[in-house]
Design a protein around this motif. Structure first.
Motif, PDB file in Angstrom:
ATOM      1  N   PRO A  82      60.514 -84.044 -47.738  1.00  0.00           N
ATOM      2  CA  PRO A  82      60.051 -82.899 -46.954  1.00  0.00           C
ATOM      3  C   PRO A  82      60.169 -81.568 -47.697  1.00  0.00           C
ATOM      4  O   PRO A  82      60.774 -80.606 -47.186  1.00  0.00           O
ATOM      5  N   HIS A  83      59.635 -81.530 -48.911  1.00  0.00           N
ATOM      6  CA  HIS A  83      59.590 -80.307 -49.730  1.00  0.00           C
ATOM      7  C   HIS A  83      58.208 -80.342 -50.374  1.00  0.00           C
ATOM      8  O   HIS A  83      57.881 -81.316 -51.071  1.00  0.00           O
ATOM      9  N   LEU A  84      57.409 -79.313 -50.126  1.00  0.00           N
ATOM     10  CA  LEU A  84      56.022 -79.284 -50.619  1.00  0.00           C
ATOM     11  C   LEU A  84      55.922 -79.761 -52.065  1.00  0.00           C
ATOM     12  O   LEU A  84      56.646 -79.280 -52.938  1.00  0.00           O
ATOM     13  N   VAL A 127      61.065 -72.613 -54.117  1.00  0.00           N
ATOM     14  CA  VAL A 127      61.483 -72.280 -52.755  1.00  0.00           C
ATOM     15  C   VAL A 127      61.197 -73.483 -51.855  1.00  0.00           C
ATOM     16  O   VAL A 127      60.208 -74.186 -52.068  1.00  0.00           O
ATOM     17  N   HIS A 128      62.096 -73.737 -50.904  1.00  0.00           N
ATOM     18  CA  HIS A 128      61.898 -74.888 -50.009  1.00  0.00           C
ATOM     19  C   HIS A 128      60.861 -74.566 -48.939  1.00  0.00           C
ATOM     20  O   HIS A 128      61.054 -73.672 -48.119  1.00  0.00           O
ATOM     21  N   LEU A 129      59.763 -75.315 -48.969  1.00  0.00           N
ATOM     22  CA  LEU A 129      58.746 -75.266 -47.916  1.00  0.00           C
ATOM     23  C   LEU A 129      58.487 -76.708 -47.521  1.00  0.00           C
ATOM     24  O   LEU A 129      58.400 -77.569 -48.413  1.00  0.00           O
ATOM     25  N   MET A 176      70.788 -79.969 -48.062  1.00  0.00           N
ATOM     26  CA  MET A 176      69.768 -79.553 -49.039  1.00  0.00           C
ATOM     27  C   MET A 176      68.878 -80.755 -49.398  1.00  0.00           C
ATOM     28  O   MET A 176      69.389 -81.851 -49.560  1.00  0.00           O
ATOM     29  N   CYS A 177      67.573 -80.554 -49.508  1.00  0.00           N
ATOM     30  CA  CYS A 177      66.671 -81.675 -49.786  1.00  0.00           C
ATOM     31  C   CYS A 177      66.741 -82.092 -51.261  1.00  0.00           C
ATOM     32  O   CYS A 177      67.225 -81.340 -52.114  1.00  0.00           O
ATOM     33  N   ILE A 178      66.249 -83.284 -51.540  1.00  0.00           N
ATOM     34  CA  ILE A 178      66.363 -83.876 -52.877  1.00  0.00           C
ATOM     35  C   ILE A 178      65.653 -83.028 -53.947  1.00  0.00           C
ATOM     36  O   ILE A 178      66.138 -82.896 -55.069  1.00  0.00           O
ATOM     37  N   PHE A 179      64.506 -82.423 -53.595  1.00  0.00           N
ATOM     38  CA  PHE A 179      63.790 -81.609 -54.583  1.00  0.00           C
ATOM     39  C   PHE A 179      64.491 -80.263 -54.803  1.00  0.00           C
ATOM     40  O   PHE A 179      64.450 -79.717 -55.909  1.00  0.00           O
ATOM     41  N   CYS A 180      65.144 -79.737 -53.773  1.00  0.00           N
ATOM     42  CA  CYS A 180      65.959 -78.519 -53.961  1.00  0.00           C
ATOM     43  C   CYS A 180      67.113 -78.827 -54.919  1.00  0.00           C
ATOM     44  O   CYS A 180      67.483 -77.985 -55.739  1.00  0.00           O
ATOM     45  N   LYS A 181      67.661 -80.037 -54.826  1.00  0.00           N
ATOM     46  CA  LYS A 181      68.744 -80.442 -55.739  1.00  0.00           C
ATOM     47  C   LYS A 181      68.217 -80.567 -57.162  1.00  0.00           C
ATOM     48  O   LYS A 181      68.922 -80.239 -58.125  1.00  0.00           O
TER      49      LYS A 181
HETATM   50 ZN    ZN Z   1      63.749 -78.534 -50.681  1.00  0.00          ZN
END
Ligand code: ZN
Ligand code: 5GP
Length: 118
Positions: A92-94, A43-45, A1-6
């Motif tokens: 890598p998260h918009l 949402v992850h983009l 999971m990316c840092i911004f999703c966390k």
């Molecule tokens: Zn993300």
């Protein structure tokens, strides 16, 4: 999971400015201006190349609301989204950077040739 999703999930703390069901705005951990906010979709983009017009149509007023909330609409601000390697994208998260709080410098390249098409 990316840092911004966390950050969205609350697994990593953030200094939040505004949130709704679909978007989150929080202070950048390493500010590049007196005010430096990141606005992300929940949402992850990967980046701007992946966003659809419907989501962007909703993200636009959310970004404007953040600017108004921080009174950046008065003197202005800069809105940036870095895309991929050449764009300098690290996460890598918009995300859109909202930069303000002073008159910002604008870097120009002395080796750029506007007549040259890449
Ligand atoms: Zn993300
Ligand atoms: P990019 O270079 O991908 O356009 O921007 C990523 C931004 O995310 C950078 O300005 C960096 O300081 C910020 N950043 C990276 N990790 C974190 C974090 O864990 N929390 C916060 N608030 N910002 C972060």
């Amino acid at each position: 999971m990316c840092i911004f999703c966390k950050i969205v999930k609350g697994e990593i703390p953030s200094n939040k400015v505004l949130e709704d069901d679909e978007f989150l705005a929080f202070h950048d951990i390493n500010p590049a201006a007196p005010v430096h906010i990141l606005v992300i979709p929940k949402v992850h983009l990967e980046n701007f190349q992946s966003v659809n017009p419907e989501l962007m149509a909703k993200m636009t007023p959310f970004i404007q609301k953040v600017a108004n909330l921080l009174e950046l609409d008065i003197n202005g601000y800069r809105l940036i989204t870095n895309n991929g390697d050449d764009g300098g994208q690290e996460v890598p998260h918009l995300h859109f950077h909202i930069l303000g709080g002073k008159k910002l410098p604008w870097h120009r390249f002395d080796d750029a040739n506007p007549k040259e098409a890449i």
